[in-house]
Design a protein around this motif. Sequence first.
Motif, PDB file in Angstrom:
ATOM      1  N   THR A  26       1.100  -1.412  -0.025  1.00  0.00           N
ATOM      2  CA  THR A  26      -0.292  -0.089  -0.280  1.00  0.00           C
ATOM      3  C   THR A  26       1.125   1.367  -0.120  1.00  0.00           C
ATOM      4  OG1 THR A  26      -0.158   0.382   2.766  1.00  0.00           O
ATOM      5  CG2 THR A  26      -1.943  -1.427   1.156  1.00  0.00           C
ATOM      6  N   GLY A  32      -4.766  -2.928   3.876  1.00  0.00           N
ATOM      7  CA  GLY A  32      -5.044  -2.608   1.875  1.00  0.00           C
ATOM      8  C   GLY A  32      -5.499  -4.525   2.299  1.00  0.00           C
ATOM      9  N   ASP A  33      -6.692  -3.750   1.209  1.00  0.00           N
ATOM     10  CA  ASP A  33      -7.186  -5.176   0.457  1.00  0.00           C
ATOM     11  C   ASP A  33      -7.006  -5.659  -0.697  1.00  0.00           C
ATOM     12  OD1 ASP A  33      -8.590  -5.184   3.201  1.00  0.00           O
ATOM     13  OD2 ASP A  33     -10.349  -4.342   2.525  1.00  0.00           O
ATOM     14  N   SER A  48      -6.034  -9.219   3.369  1.00  0.00           N
ATOM     15  CA  SER A  48      -5.720  -7.741   3.163  1.00  0.00           C
ATOM     16  C   SER A  48      -4.652  -7.800   4.569  1.00  0.00           C
ATOM     17  CB  SER A  48      -6.894  -7.757   4.529  1.00  0.00           C
ATOM     18  OG  SER A  48      -7.439  -6.765   4.939  1.00  0.00           O
ATOM     19  N   TYR A  70      -7.315  -1.870  -2.443  1.00  0.00           N
ATOM     20  CA  TYR A  70      -8.050  -1.048  -1.970  1.00  0.00           C
ATOM     21  C   TYR A  70      -7.131  -0.038  -0.994  1.00  0.00           C
ATOM     22  CZ  TYR A  70     -11.881  -2.323  -5.236  1.00  0.00           C
ATOM     23  OH  TYR A  70     -11.965  -2.135  -6.942  1.00  0.00           O
ATOM     24  N   SER A  71      -7.175   1.190  -0.424  1.00  0.00           N
ATOM     25  CA  SER A  71      -6.620   1.496   0.735  1.00  0.00           C
ATOM     26  C   SER A  71      -7.475   1.241   1.591  1.00  0.00           C
ATOM     27  CB  SER A  71      -6.766   2.722   0.632  1.00  0.00           C
ATOM     28  OG  SER A  71      -7.760   3.390   0.577  1.00  0.00           O
ATOM     29  N   THR A  72      -7.662   0.517   3.425  1.00  0.00           N
ATOM     30  CA  THR A  72      -9.052   0.768   4.191  1.00  0.00           C
ATOM     31  C   THR A  72      -8.584   1.112   5.252  1.00  0.00           C
ATOM     32  OG1 THR A  72      -7.754  -1.330   4.988  1.00  0.00           O
ATOM     33  CG2 THR A  72      -9.472  -1.911   3.050  1.00  0.00           C
ATOM     34  N   LYS A  75     -11.256   6.605   5.091  1.00  0.00           N
ATOM     35  CA  LYS A  75     -12.273   6.748   4.265  1.00  0.00           C
ATOM     36  C   LYS A  75     -12.101   8.077   3.717  1.00  0.00           C
ATOM     37  CE  LYS A  75     -14.117   2.662   6.171  1.00  0.00           C
ATOM     38  NZ  LYS A  75     -13.774   1.516   5.593  1.00  0.00           N
ATOM     39  N   VAL A  77     -12.429   4.934   0.968  1.00  0.00           N
ATOM     40  CA  VAL A  77     -12.109   3.476   0.944  1.00  0.00           C
ATOM     41  C   VAL A  77     -11.341   4.234  -1.164  1.00  0.00           C
ATOM     42  CG1 VAL A  77     -11.961   1.293  -0.323  1.00  0.00           C
ATOM     43  CG2 VAL A  77     -13.179   1.446   1.695  1.00  0.00           C
TER      44      VAL A  77
END
Length: 90
Positions: A26, A32-33, A48, A70-72, A75, A77
């Motif tokens: 990330t 990250g997912d 994850s 994706y960044s988690t 917010k 995302v």
Amino acid sequence: MSAKPNPVPAGDPDQPVGSTVITWNTGSEAAGDLYVKMDRSDEVGVASAPFGTQKIDWIQFDVRYEFRLYSTGKKPVKLLAKLEVTRNDD
């Protein structure tokens, strides 16, 4: 994000699946997912973590795989990276 090998070699035509290793980062300590979208199907979660490697041993012929990171940690995302993986058919 990377996949090695990509494209996945055809190998033995009698083997219905091939393998690749996905590596991601990330770029921070934020989680990250990692998801995969296969052709027109919905995304499916794969892993994850802020960074890592994941062996994917279900790559089939004639299917397009799009891996998405994706960044988690924050917010909303955010899509950080995406990578298409295919399998040679010869």
